[in-house]
Structures are given as C-alpha cells and as structure tokens.
Design an enzyme around this catalytic site. Sequence first.
Site, PDB file in Angstrom:
ATOM      1  CE  LYS A  82     -28.432 -15.133  20.004  1.00 31.56           C
ATOM      2  NZ  LYS A  82     -27.643 -14.032  20.449  1.00 31.56           N
ATOM      3  CE  LYS A 127     -33.598 -12.102  26.658  1.00 32.88           C
ATOM      4  NZ  LYS A 127     -33.148 -10.986  25.839  1.00 32.88           N
ATOM      5  CE  LYS A 141     -23.732  -7.629  26.486  1.00 33.54           C
ATOM      6  NZ  LYS A 141     -23.773  -7.824  25.034  1.00 33.54           N
TER       7      LYS A 141
END
Length: 344
Positions: free
Chosen positions: A202, A199, A116
């Site tokens: 969301k 994956k 990140k």
Amino acid sequence: MSDKKRKRVLSGVQPSGDLTIGNYIGALKQWAREQHKYESYFCVVDLHAVTVPHDPGELRAKTREVAALYLACGIDPQASTVFVQSHVPAHSELAWLLNCVTPIGWLERMTQYKEKSGKRDKESISTGLLDYPVLMAADILLYQADVVPVGDDQRQHLELTRDIAQRFNRLFGETFTVPEAMIPPAGARVKGLDDPLAKMSKSYTGSDYHAVYLLDPPNRVKKKIMRAVTDTDPERKIIFSDDPEKAGVNNLLEIFAALTDMDREAVLAHFANARGYGDLKKAVVEVVNETLAPIQQRFHELTSEAGYIDELLAEGAERAAAIANETLALARENMGFLKPHRRL
Ligand code: TRP
C-alpha cells in the site's frame, strides 16, 4: 467481560498509504471471517505511522479512513473491539518498559529495519524506526493476545515479540501470554500487478499500476487489471504455478479464487475455455468490482454521518483500555515500580 474461554486475537494496520485488495484478501477478509471465533481486537496503529516522515493532516484523515474501512470490510464493532492505538496511552508506556528489557542487538538484526535504514545515513532515520518492533510487541502483549494474524513480512517481529515476552516473564515473573503468529496461506499473499514477484504494497508509489486500492472506482480497477503483467508463454496456459515465469497469471488466479471463495479446481474449470489472458483479466475485473462495490457503499455511509466513526472509536478505546491498563498495571508492579499513593 473478558471471557478467556475464547482465544484472543489482535492485529493492526498502519494508517499510511491506501489499503489495497492485498490488505483485504490477506488480512481484513480473514479478520472479519474469524472475528466471532476469537475475542478480537483490531487497531489502527497510528504510532507506527510516524516512524517515518509524515504529514499531520494526512495521518489524521487516514486514521479515520482505515478504521472506516475495517468496518466496511465486515468487522463488526459490536463483536470486535476497533480502536486507534494512540487513544490508549498504555501502548506507549508499555513500549518504554519493554525497551528496557530488549537488547539493542535484537532490533538491529531485524530485516525490515535493515532494509528501511540500509541505504540511508543514521542522521536521517528516526530512533522510532529501530524501536518499531518493541511498540508492536507492546500492542500485542497488552491484550495478552494468543493469536496474531500478520503478513509473512511480520513473522520476524512476532518472533521478537515472543522473545521479549519470555525474557520479561523470566526476569520479573509470569506477566505476558506468549503469542502465536497466524500467517495467511501463500494464496492469500497478493502480488503487485506491475511486478508479480513483489508483494502488493500500500505504500509503493513507483507505478500507478501496482495495486488496486479498496476505494478505486470501477474504471480505474479495470485499467489496472487489464494492464497487469502476465507472460509470453506461447500456449497462454492459465494455471496455478510457482514458476516465476507464470507469477502474473498465478496472481490473477489467486485473486479470483480468494474473492470468489472457489477452490483451485473450480477456478481452473471456470477458465478451461478462456481465450487467452484477456478473458482471465476480464473475469478478475468483474469479481474485484463486485467485491469493492458494497465495501465502498458501506464506507461512504459510515463516513457521511459526521462523528459516527469517531464515536465508535471512542467506545473501542474505552474497551481496549480496560484490558490494556490491567496488563500495564501488572507489568509495572512486577518490574518494581512504586504504586502511586491514592490520596484520601
Ligand atoms: N507492523 C505491522 C505491519 O506493518 C503493523 C502492526 C503494528 C501490527 N502493531 C501490530 C500487526 C500488532 C499486528 C499486531 O503490518
């Protein structure tokens, strides 16, 4: 109240992005199924959602929405304690105490932090992003959780939680239960419809056809699944396979198996006479929509009654705080903080 006969379970989801069928299959469905076996705590981890830039109004709305979806997916607020992380201030306070026993090198080594923060300069990421796993450790250790269901991507954070607990216990005496991770089986790890090697996430916004959200209307579900990436296999084989070439078909079969609770053999038998991938996709559309219909109905019932969710969350926070404050008091005591004097 706290019967330690049953093992304690704790997990949480961030109120950022929209919950997907991946969250349902990999987490919520399993939580609901196992909630009576354990003494269960499920929180909406709003303090984690502010480690990256966020919109205040959206955070508030999503926090309620995620809580309502927990219930709509079958979490029983009588049997399980459902609460919002920031409603129990002990989470923030224990995080501070744990910060001071966590070497910074442990945090800098976390893969998720490196991913990140990797491409960004240190002036544009928050200290919270680095510290994220310590707050997660606090979430878990406050409840003396034995078992923590998390996605495969959180395995390393669970290891870190165990390391922090053990270090604290060694430095200041037995304080925390050292928790075990419970990682869902490979079949429960839903992949992106647009990219079946990644994956289903969301928070991915790169494509409208990546994920099916729990609140998607049936026609949207259909459009997304009918467009799902498959392969160019001339035989159009409908098989479970870990060959990357077959990842799209495998993903659709896994979704079908998870939502119908059928084993692989039964699923393959079900598609033995399918004519190509169109039939497979249509069948997946159908089971996804059959799964989502009652969830959405329940969600609308829960959220249409003003204040209902907030009331449940207030009750959940009270129950959670009773346990959390007990652990926090022990941690403070063992670390050597002077107890505040009670004036008469
Ligand atoms: N980091 C977790 C995730 O992104 C969410 C989380 C925060 C969590 N605190 C937790 C999960 C405590 C389990 C237990 O999935």
